[in-house]
Design an enzyme around this catalytic site. Structure first.
Site, mmCIF file in Angstrom:
data_model
loop_
_atom_site.group_PDB
_atom_site.id
_atom_site.type_symbol
_atom_site.label_atom_id
_atom_site.label_comp_id
_atom_site.label_asym_id
_atom_site.label_seq_id
_atom_site.Cartn_x
_atom_site.Cartn_y
_atom_site.Cartn_z
ATOM 1 N N LYS A 16 0.359 11.724 5.175
ATOM 2 C CA LYS A 16 0.784 10.619 6.042
ATOM 3 C C LYS A 16 1.355 9.276 5.163
ATOM 4 O O LYS A 16 2.270 8.968 5.602
ATOM 5 C CB LYS A 16 -0.480 10.245 6.704
ATOM 6 N N LYS B 140 0.907 -1.289 -0.166
ATOM 7 C CA LYS B 140 0.147 0.099 0.134
ATOM 8 C C LYS B 140 0.794 1.303 0.087
ATOM 9 O O LYS B 140 0.663 2.209 -0.804
ATOM 10 C CB LYS B 140 -0.937 -0.067 1.212
HETATM 11 P P1 NAD Z 1 -11.612 9.380 7.788
HETATM 12 O O1 NAD Z 1 -11.109 10.436 8.659
HETATM 13 O O2 NAD Z 1 -12.776 9.879 7.042
HETATM 14 O O3 NAD Z 1 -12.370 8.368 8.669
HETATM 15 C C1 NAD Z 1 -11.578 7.656 9.989
HETATM 16 C C2 NAD Z 1 -12.679 7.580 11.077
HETATM 17 O O4 NAD Z 1 -12.116 7.033 12.104
HETATM 18 C C3 NAD Z 1 -13.377 8.755 11.450
HETATM 19 O O5 NAD Z 1 -14.714 8.739 11.384
HETATM 20 C C4 NAD Z 1 -13.047 8.885 13.033
HETATM 21 O O6 NAD Z 1 -14.120 9.659 13.751
HETATM 22 C C5 NAD Z 1 -12.710 7.466 13.273
HETATM 23 N N1 NAD Z 1 -12.084 7.330 14.450
HETATM 24 C C6 NAD Z 1 -10.716 7.794 14.898
HETATM 25 N N2 NAD Z 1 -10.120 7.287 15.872
HETATM 26 C C7 NAD Z 1 -11.070 6.345 16.208
HETATM 27 C C8 NAD Z 1 -11.177 5.491 17.641
HETATM 28 N N3 NAD Z 1 -10.099 5.692 18.411
HETATM 29 N N4 NAD Z 1 -12.127 4.827 17.478
HETATM 30 C C9 NAD Z 1 -13.400 4.880 16.642
HETATM 31 N N5 NAD Z 1 -13.212 5.686 15.612
HETATM 32 C C10 NAD Z 1 -12.275 6.335 15.460
HETATM 33 O O7 NAD Z 1 -10.606 8.643 7.037
HETATM 34 P P2 NAD Z 1 -10.833 7.797 5.822
HETATM 35 O O8 NAD Z 1 -10.732 8.668 4.450
HETATM 36 O O9 NAD Z 1 -11.922 6.910 5.789
HETATM 37 O O10 NAD Z 1 -9.517 6.734 5.799
HETATM 38 C C11 NAD Z 1 -9.432 5.748 6.664
HETATM 39 C C12 NAD Z 1 -8.166 4.931 6.391
HETATM 40 O O11 NAD Z 1 -8.378 4.621 5.098
HETATM 41 C C13 NAD Z 1 -6.783 5.653 6.386
HETATM 42 O O12 NAD Z 1 -5.932 4.981 7.145
HETATM 43 C C14 NAD Z 1 -6.938 6.165 5.148
HETATM 44 O O13 NAD Z 1 -5.131 6.341 4.621
HETATM 45 C C15 NAD Z 1 -7.207 4.904 4.370
HETATM 46 N N6 NAD Z 1 -7.532 5.285 2.921
HETATM 47 C C16 NAD Z 1 -8.309 6.174 2.714
HETATM 48 C C17 NAD Z 1 -8.814 6.164 1.357
HETATM 49 C C18 NAD Z 1 -9.603 7.652 1.007
HETATM 50 O O14 NAD Z 1 -9.725 7.759 -0.476
HETATM 51 N N7 NAD Z 1 -10.172 8.133 1.769
HETATM 52 C C19 NAD Z 1 -8.176 5.534 0.390
HETATM 53 C C20 NAD Z 1 -7.567 4.318 0.757
HETATM 54 C C21 NAD Z 1 -7.034 4.300 1.959
#
Ligand code: NAD
Length: 300
Positions: A248, A173
């Site tokens: 990140k 990734k």
């Molecule tokens: P986001 O910030 O929209 O969602 C993360 C969620 O986690 C939030 O709703 C937050 O409130 C929750 N959270 C944080 N700490 C928490 C805890 N201790 N307990 C419970 N909930 C908690 O982020 P995202 O875009 O959904 O991305 C999530 C992961 O997926 C990241 O690691 C990101 O790098 C990866 N990712 C994102 C994408 C994208 O296009 N957005 C694509 C591939 C991978």
């Protein structure tokens, strides 16, 4: 009905949980954000007051959290999910985190008798919504066989890969997202040059998509506003995939490159670009906003 405990219902986790529900899984959900949690409840999930409560009685535990420290805080320690699960429970972490933390989680899981895999995803929010994500999985072949069943409900079966042993999913990734950052910046530069020289960005995009410059940013995520329906560029660069998360991921890729004695010069330069977007206060915008900074500075 088999149950998935889903922890982290943000831009990615929210639609992924909905696809589980649509594919016949029951979902117990937890997120620190009340609005994220109530969206999931609206789609049919049952809200839990904590991650461990969500995990209690679940067949599979799934997390989609911002970074390694969040995953550790949810999974490890006396109050963590691992210490509250029956032996043999399958736990999948699809967050993008550093490979070292993923390996640490594998060791802790094994100590607690948990079947753990790192299963980061690719495809962005559109693929999360469509249920066509790619999954790259690190861990044992046995855990991979078990994981496939639940991953198929959120991803495209041909794109579910066993990358290798513990942490291999996160290595794949980090390398992939470094390449994504580089081709997004290159795509923006190419479009800016074209526009500054009188080309219509839609026409230029069509040309490059049919030529050797074709890439994912052009195919599904065109960074020029209005060229592609549904792309964040046409929605004032609302994410999508935030600049903060790309910064990140580039940090993770560069750390890995350094640990492996690989001179990832373009990755370092891409990291500087995304750090400067963060410094300009654009961390919560979509990562394709790099387009805007090029157009502004060029006055195109
Ligand atoms: P986001 O910030 O929209 O969602 C993360 C969620 O986690 C939030 O709703 C937050 O409130 C929750 N959270 C944080 N700490 C928490 C805890 N201790 N307990 C419970 N909930 C908690 O982020 P995202 O875009 O959904 O991305 C999530 C992961 O997926 C990241 O690691 C990101 O790098 C990866 N990712 C994102 C994408 C994208 O296009 N957005 C694509 C591939 C991978």
């Amino acid at each position: 009905m088999p149950t998935v405990a889903f922890i982290g219902l943000g831009n990615m986790g929210g639609p992924m949980a909905k696809n589980l529900l649509n594919n016949g899984w029951a979902v117990t959900a937890f997120d620190l954000s009340e609005s994220a949690l109530s969206d999931a409840v609206g789609a049919g999930a049952v809200a839990a007051p904590s991650a461990t409560d969500a995990a209690s009685g679940a067949d599979v535990v799934f997390s989609m959290l911002p970074a390694g420290k969040h995953v550790k805080s949810v999974m490890l320690g006396d109050t963590g999910v691992f210490s509250h699960l029956p032996k043999g429970t399958l736990v999948l972490d699809a967050s993008t985190i550093d490979a070292a933390t993923a390996r640490e989680l594998h060791v802790a899981a094994r100590d607690s008798g948990i079947d753990f895999m790192d299963t980061p995803v690719s495809g962005g929010v559109a693929a999360a919504q469509a249920g066509t994500l790619a999954f790259m999985c690190g861990g044992t072949a046995e855990a991979f066989l078990r994981a496939k069943d639940v991953l198929k409900a959120m991803g495209n079966e041909e794109k579910i890969f066993h990358a290798g042993p513990d942490g291999a999913g996160q290595v794949a990734k980090a390398a992939n997202n470094m390449l994504l950052a580089i081709h997004m910046i290159g795509t923006c530069e190419a479009l800016a040059i074209g526009a500054a020289n009188g080309l219509d960005p839609s026409v230029q995009s069509a040309i490059m998509k049919a030529s050797s410059g074709n890439n994912w940013s052009l195919q599904v995520y065109n960074p020029w506003p209005g060229v592609m329906d549904g792309a964040p560029a046409g929605n004032d660069y609302k994410p999508g995939f935030m600049v903060d998360l790309m910064a990140k991921d580039l940090g993770l890729a560069i750390e890995l490159a350094e640990q492996s004695s690989v001179d990832a010069d373009f990755g370092r330069r891409a990291s500087e670009v995304y750090q400067s977007l963060q410094a300009a206060g654009l961390g919560r915008d979509d990562f394709s906003i790099v387009m805007q900074s090029l157009v502004k500075s060029d006055g195109a």
